[in-house]
Design a protein around this motif. Structure first.
Motif, short mmCIF file in Angstrom:
data_model
loop_
_atom_site.label_atom_id
_atom_site.label_comp_id
_atom_site.label_asym_id
_atom_site.label_seq_id
_atom_site.Cartn_x
_atom_site.Cartn_y
_atom_site.Cartn_z
N LEU A 33 0.47 -1.00 -0.01
CA LEU A 33 0.11 0.01 0.26
C LEU A 33 0.47 1.21 -0.22
O LEU A 33 1.53 1.10 0.41
CB LEU A 33 -1.10 -0.16 1.11
N LYS A 34 0.71 2.26 -1.03
CA LYS A 34 1.52 3.02 -1.19
C LYS A 34 0.70 4.83 -0.24
O LYS A 34 -0.42 4.73 -0.08
CB LYS A 34 1.14 3.94 -2.65
N PRO A 35 1.16 5.43 0.18
CA PRO A 35 1.28 6.95 0.63
C PRO A 35 0.09 7.63 -0.50
O PRO A 35 -0.29 6.92 -1.32
CB PRO A 35 2.18 7.28 0.50
N ASN A 36 -1.10 7.70 0.58
CA ASN A 36 -2.19 8.47 -0.02
C ASN A 36 -3.60 7.43 -0.49
O ASN A 36 -4.74 7.78 -1.15
CB ASN A 36 -2.18 9.44 -1.50
N GLU A 37 -3.06 6.57 -0.55
CA GLU A 37 -4.09 4.91 -0.74
C GLU A 37 -4.53 5.02 0.56
O GLU A 37 -4.90 4.89 1.99
CB GLU A 37 -3.47 3.94 -1.22
N ARG A 38 -5.95 4.58 0.06
CA ARG A 38 -7.10 3.92 1.46
C ARG A 38 -7.15 2.57 1.33
O ARG A 38 -6.58 1.35 1.30
CB ARG A 38 -8.16 3.78 0.47
N LEU A 39 -7.28 2.61 2.93
CA LEU A 39 -7.05 1.03 3.75
C LEU A 39 -8.34 0.79 4.33
O LEU A 39 -9.45 1.25 3.22
CB LEU A 39 -6.77 1.86 5.03
N THR A 41 -11.78 -0.73 5.37
CA THR A 41 -12.75 0.01 6.48
C THR A 41 -13.01 -0.66 6.92
O THR A 41 -12.52 -1.53 7.31
CB THR A 41 -14.42 0.06 5.98
N GLU A 42 -13.73 -0.18 8.69
CA GLU A 42 -13.18 -0.30 9.50
C GLU A 42 -14.19 -1.83 9.58
O GLU A 42 -13.60 -2.42 10.84
CB GLU A 42 -14.00 0.28 10.97
N HIS A 43 -15.29 -1.47 9.12
CA HIS A 43 -15.71 -3.11 9.19
C HIS A 43 -15.29 -4.41 7.96
O HIS A 43 -15.66 -5.24 8.90
CB HIS A 43 -17.52 -2.93 8.14
N GLU A 44 -14.52 -4.00 7.19
CA GLU A 44 -13.56 -5.00 7.03
C GLU A 44 -12.95 -5.71 7.14
O GLU A 44 -12.33 -6.91 7.77
CB GLU A 44 -12.81 -4.02 5.49
N VAL A 45 -12.18 -4.63 8.29
CA VAL A 45 -10.60 -4.77 8.73
C VAL A 45 -11.77 -5.52 10.51
O VAL A 45 -11.47 -7.04 10.98
CB VAL A 45 -9.76 -3.96 9.96
N MET A 46 -12.67 -5.42 10.55
CA MET A 46 -12.93 -6.36 12.08
C MET A 46 -13.85 -7.28 11.08
O MET A 46 -13.57 -8.62 11.99
CB MET A 46 -14.68 -5.02 11.81
N ALA A 47 -14.13 -7.49 10.38
CA ALA A 47 -15.40 -8.61 9.76
C ALA A 47 -13.94 -9.55 10.15
O ALA A 47 -13.48 -10.92 9.59
CB ALA A 47 -15.31 -8.81 8.51
N VAL A 69 -1.52 7.60 9.59
CA VAL A 69 -2.43 7.12 9.03
C VAL A 69 -3.46 8.88 9.15
O VAL A 69 -3.45 9.25 10.44
CB VAL A 69 -3.01 6.01 9.46
N GLU A 70 -4.45 8.87 8.50
CA GLU A 70 -5.00 10.19 8.33
C GLU A 70 -6.90 9.67 7.93
O GLU A 70 -7.08 9.15 7.22
CB GLU A 70 -4.56 11.44 7.60
N THR A 71 -7.26 9.94 8.79
CA THR A 71 -9.04 8.99 8.97
C THR A 71 -9.79 9.79 8.83
O THR A 71 -9.93 10.75 9.66
CB THR A 71 -9.31 8.18 9.79
N ARG A 72 -10.72 10.15 7.68
CA ARG A 72 -11.55 11.03 7.42
C ARG A 72 -12.85 10.73 7.37
O ARG A 72 -13.27 9.66 6.65
CB ARG A 72 -11.11 11.49 6.10
N SER A 75 -15.24 9.22 4.68
CA SER A 75 -14.58 8.76 3.43
C SER A 75 -13.47 7.33 3.89
O SER A 75 -13.69 6.26 2.85
CB SER A 75 -12.99 9.64 2.87
N GLY A 76 -13.20 7.67 5.06
CA GLY A 76 -11.75 6.12 5.38
C GLY A 76 -10.57 6.48 5.89
O GLY A 76 -10.82 7.61 5.90
N SER A 77 -9.48 5.57 5.93
CA SER A 77 -8.56 6.18 6.48
C SER A 77 -7.67 5.73 5.53
O SER A 77 -7.49 5.45 4.47
CB SER A 77 -8.33 4.77 7.59
#
Lengths: 237, 237
Positions: A33-39, A41-47, A69-72, A75-77
């Motif tokens: 994963l490169k900077p500026n790309e999205r991680l 979602t919380e639900h996905e990580v959770m599952a 990390v910056e989370t908006r 939008s997402g993290s």
DNA sequence: TGATGTCTGTTGTCTGATAACTTTCAGGCG
DNA sequence: CGCCTGAAAGTTATCAGACAACAGACATCA
């Protein structure tokens, strides 16, 4: 004393959050994963990890605090800096007191780092590094002559020097210190006349590095920073 | 585009967690909480600020990531480093790659910082600083002659030099870099023979600083670090 | 006395819900 | 066609309540 058996390294009481932090770090590096790309979602990580959302959020808060990390909201993290399981995090904290003192304190540190970086660049730079430094220098000179100031391009030139040391630490430390300061008090580095007098020394610094003259590179760096110091002192009356 | 007006720094959408972080930092400085002392429990903070417990936990996780707070399950949260509302946090993160490269990279940085610190100490040290440096130096020499090594006392001597710069940044950066590295790979700094040859240079460094001879102090610091560099290279094959 | 059990307070984690925000996109309008 | 509007879906922010795991203090018993 009580049962302090040597050789047994007191393991932390089962900590799912800390595990999850490592797993996420490993995931980021594994998926490239490169900077500026999205991680995810919380639900996905959770599952995916089979953990609760609050735990996921604590993991994210951890990386947020580390500036990784910056989370908006909505939008997402998003990844800010590359990271892997082997990444070492060194959180610095200090009280700068009055703005002026903070700037002068960081200038002491900056002087140490910049001087060393210039000398190392003079020793280690290869042809590509020199070409890149020349390019950023000339871009800076061009913008400076056109607009009378060139904060962004000046920074690019100094970063190209850090790159020429082939040691990523210099760039990272300086850039992150600068970022932290800009967000806390107004950025004096954009003032039109700030450090203008240091302009001609930049080419001399480049010539010294390109000429493999480490002591001269040190000298020129000190001259530039001396001007910065004077301007900081002038600026704050 | 939509209203992207330059000069207006896009403020984050109301963020209770971030507010709470600042409030907690302010609370710590206002009550003069010292390192190793306990913070209020999560329930207390929750009730006092009128926020949910998960938010409190994210605040704690933030300070944890910054190395400011340690929380122990069943016991509470404890302050590790002094903090105030004005404290600036600069999280650094980098990938050292192989251990050897990581050590050599940090040595470049350390060289820049230590040289600058030694020179500043030579200029700025007052009588108290010099007395303290002498005391730690002699303690180090004593332990070294007795046990053949003196890692802890050596560190104390260098820290006393940082203090003599009257700039707290030096001490904090060096100490926290060292801490981060010790926790990640085995500590080679405790090896009995590590950097033993640098021992006599320490007194020469002190003499240079006490004699207000900045260039000489720089020279001696470089000699010490050159030995450290050689030993790192020897150690790793 | 010293080890063991018990109780209380605290942190660790999960679940489920609601609010607020972002992004997307279909539909209306010029 | 192009632009604006507004609804809808996806995502984070925060809360409340619950239970488990652990630490420390105290009581208990051999």
């Amino acid at each position: 004393m009580s049962g302090s058996v040597t050789g047994l390294p007191r393991l932390p009481p089962a900590n799912r959050t800390r595990d999850a932090i490592n797993v996420i770090a490993e995931y980021i590096s594994r998926t490239g994963l490169k900077p500026n790309e999205r991680l995810p979602t919380e639900h996905e990580v959770m599952a995916a990890l089979g953990i609760g959302r609050s735990t996921v959020r604590e993991v994210m808060r951890h990386f947020q605090a580390l500036g990784v990390v910056e989370t908006r909201r909505g939008s997402g993290s998003f990844l800010l800096k590359p990271v892997s399981a082997a990444t070492v995090h060194v959180p610095l904290s200090f009280d700068p007191g009055p703005v002026r003192d903070g700037l002068l304190q960081t200038l002491d540190v900056r002087r140490g780092l910049e001087v060393e970086a210039s000398m190392l660049a003079a020793v280690r730079a290869d042809a590509d590094d020199i070409a890149k430094m020349r390019a950023t220098l000339e871009e800076m000179e061009r913008v400076h002559l056109e607009k009378g100031t060139a904060g962004r391009e000046d920074l690019a030139f100094h970063l190209s020097i850090y790159d020429a040391t082939h040691n990523p630490l210099f760039g990272q430390i300086m850039e992150q210190m600068r970022g932290a300061f800009e967000s806390f008090f107004e950025k004096p580095f954009d003032r039109p006349d700030f450090a203008r007098r240091s302009f001609p020394f930049h080419r001399e610094l480049f010539d010294a590095i390109a000429g493999r003259d480490a002591p001269l590179a040190r000298e020129k760096t000190l001259q530039i920073l001396a001007i910065v110091e004077e301007d900081i002192k002038d600026m704050s009356k």
